[in-house]
Design a protein around this motif. Structure first.
Motif, short mmCIF file in Angstrom:
data_model
loop_
_atom_site.label_atom_id
_atom_site.label_comp_id
_atom_site.label_asym_id
_atom_site.label_seq_id
_atom_site.Cartn_x
_atom_site.Cartn_y
_atom_site.Cartn_z
N HIS A 135 0.77 -1.25 0.00
CA HIS A 135 0.00 0.00 0.00
C HIS A 135 0.79 1.30 0.00
CE1 HIS A 135 -3.38 -2.58 0.42
NE2 HIS A 135 -3.22 -2.83 1.70
N ALA A 136 2.10 1.23 0.19
CA ALA A 136 2.88 2.47 0.18
C ALA A 136 4.32 2.15 -0.18
CB ALA A 136 2.83 3.15 1.54
N LEU B 99 4.83 7.04 4.69
CA LEU B 99 3.45 6.87 4.23
C LEU B 99 2.84 5.57 4.77
CD1 LEU B 99 1.48 8.32 2.49
CD2 LEU B 99 2.45 7.24 0.45
N ARG B 100 3.64 4.51 4.73
CA ARG B 100 3.09 3.21 5.15
C ARG B 100 2.75 3.21 6.64
NH1 ARG B 100 4.24 -2.45 6.25
NH2 ARG B 100 2.78 -3.71 5.03
N TYR C 277 -1.79 -3.26 -3.39
CA TYR C 277 -1.57 -1.82 -3.25
C TYR C 277 -2.91 -1.14 -3.52
CZ TYR C 277 1.13 2.58 -3.76
OH TYR C 277 1.66 3.84 -3.61
N ASN D 162 -1.45 7.89 -2.02
CA ASN D 162 -0.33 7.04 -2.49
C ASN D 162 -0.38 6.82 -4.00
OD1 ASN D 162 -2.52 5.41 -2.76
ND2 ASN D 162 -1.73 3.71 -1.54
N CYS E 228 5.20 8.28 -6.23
CA CYS E 228 4.98 7.02 -5.50
C CYS E 228 5.22 5.83 -6.42
CB CYS E 228 3.55 6.95 -4.95
SG CYS E 228 3.30 7.92 -3.45
#
Ligand code: SAH
Ligand code: SF4
Length: 340
Positions: free
Chosen positions: A216-217, A222-223, A257, A264, A269
């Motif tokens: 996801h990041a 960010l994660r 993701y 994101n 990214c």
């Protein structure tokens, strides 16, 4: 005396239990077959004597998943079940029809304690772990209700499967058994938010299941904002565990993701992600964010471009098709009784 859960036992374990009450081995096989077919009371096991059925009911429970509600998507036929468990707790499962057969997405816990900010399941924390028999019952109840045979299982419903490690592993053993559901490991996917220690344990099992990792990041800042687990095991530790997993199982990792608007989904990214995954045997599944009531996150308008950018940088990525959107049956929307 507390009654034991018979559906979480292997055929050999049932045979040992039955030997204690002087019953022959073939009885264990009969009971095991009934349980695999989704029979959830001893009363229905008609090839057993009445006395044996009574004796079994006193000693064991069959942890069933009873249909409390069933919703069928008008768009694609996806079915979402709300199941009621022996203690009244509720979980959800989703059955999807693909050209290669039926896939069920099952829950592994009631709730989840991982607290990912975009997910409905984790909003009220973890209530309890599911037993192996309760994971199995989601399959048998759905098969019985729809009169189908399920060929693929994904552990991507409510809960974090590796946070309920022993029970999940036992379930994998049961569902795989050729005298039980006989669903091959290659037809099973397990999704984790990244419990690194348990990923190493799993890799030692050398199973041929597909491991999906919720990434996801592309960076820790960010994660960590999106997934609190990142504070315990950061991206570097996670990706090292993924590489080791591939090394020891020779299986390709699938990264999930979820693309969230303005969070994101930037070009930056995509570049950062491609750099991190470069050279890994993996596939990126881009999941359109599914809206969850009470959360302000919005789906990205940028998914296609994000996907193209990754592909252009040599990363194998596709956008996952959303199924059951009219019945809140998509990833991250399963929440037991709360939002269904
Ligand atoms: N706990 C496991 C498996 C269940 S969640 C895990 O986190 O991997 C299954 C997938 O749905 C995960 O990739 C999860 O990150 C994703 N997901 C959660 N909430 C979502 C949402 N609102 N929209 C889209 N995907 C979501
Ligand atoms: Fe739990 Fe997975 Fe939801 Fe995170 S995304 S809260 S790990 S179910």
């Amino acid at each position: 005396m507390e009654r034991k859960d018979i559906k979480s036992m292997t055929k050999e374990e049932i045979a040992l239990e039955l030997a204690e009450i002087g019953q022959p081995k073939f009885r264990a096989k009969q009971i095991y077959e009934w349980l695999s077919k989704g029979v959830d009371s001893f009363e229905e096991m008609t090839n057993l004597s009445k006395d044996l059925r009574n004796a079994l009911s006193e000693k064991y429970i069959v942890p069933s998943a009873k249909i409390a509600r069933k919703l069928v998507s008008q768009i694609d036929g996806t079915v979402k079940y709300l199941f009621s468990l022996y203690d009244g707790e509720k979980i959800e499962s989703v059955v999807m029809s693909y050209h290669h057969g039926y896939t069920i997405c099952i829950s592994t816990q009631v709730g989840c304690r991982m607290g990912c900010v975009f997910c409905a399941t984790g909003m009220n924390g973890l209530k309890r772990n599911l037993f192996p028999g309760e994971m199995l019952s989601q399959i048998t109840s759905a098969e019985k209700d729809l009169n189908i045979r399920i060929s693929n299982v994904v552990l991507m419903g409510m809960g974090e499967p590796l946070d309920n490690y022993e029970n999940t592993l036992k379930f994998l053993q049961l569902v795989n058994d050729d005298e039980g559901k006989n669903i091959g490991a290659r037809h099973i996917s397990l999704s984790t938010c990244g419990l690194v220690d348990k990923m190493y344990d799993l890799s030692n099992e050398k199973l041929q299941i597909t491991l999906s990792v919720s990434l996801h990041a592309p960076n820790d800042m960010l994660r960590s904002e999106m997934m609190p687990i990142n504070n315990k095991w950061n991206i570097e530790k996670l990706l090292t565990a993924c590489k080791d997993y591939t090394e020891s199982t020779k299986r390709r990792i699938s990264f999930e993701y979820t693309v969230v608007d303005g969070v994101n989904d930037s070009e930056e990214c995509a570049k950062e992600l491609a750099k991190r995954l470069k050279g890994m045997l993996c596939h990126v599944n881009l999941i359109p964010l599914n809206t969850v009531s009470g959360k302000e996150y919005k789906p990205s308008q940028n998914s296609k471009k994000f996907c193209e950018l990754l592909n252009n940088m040599g990363i194998n990525a596709t956008i996952r098709r959303t199924l059951g959107s009219d019945i809140n049956a998509s990833c991250g929307q399963l929440a037991g009784e709360r939002n269904s």
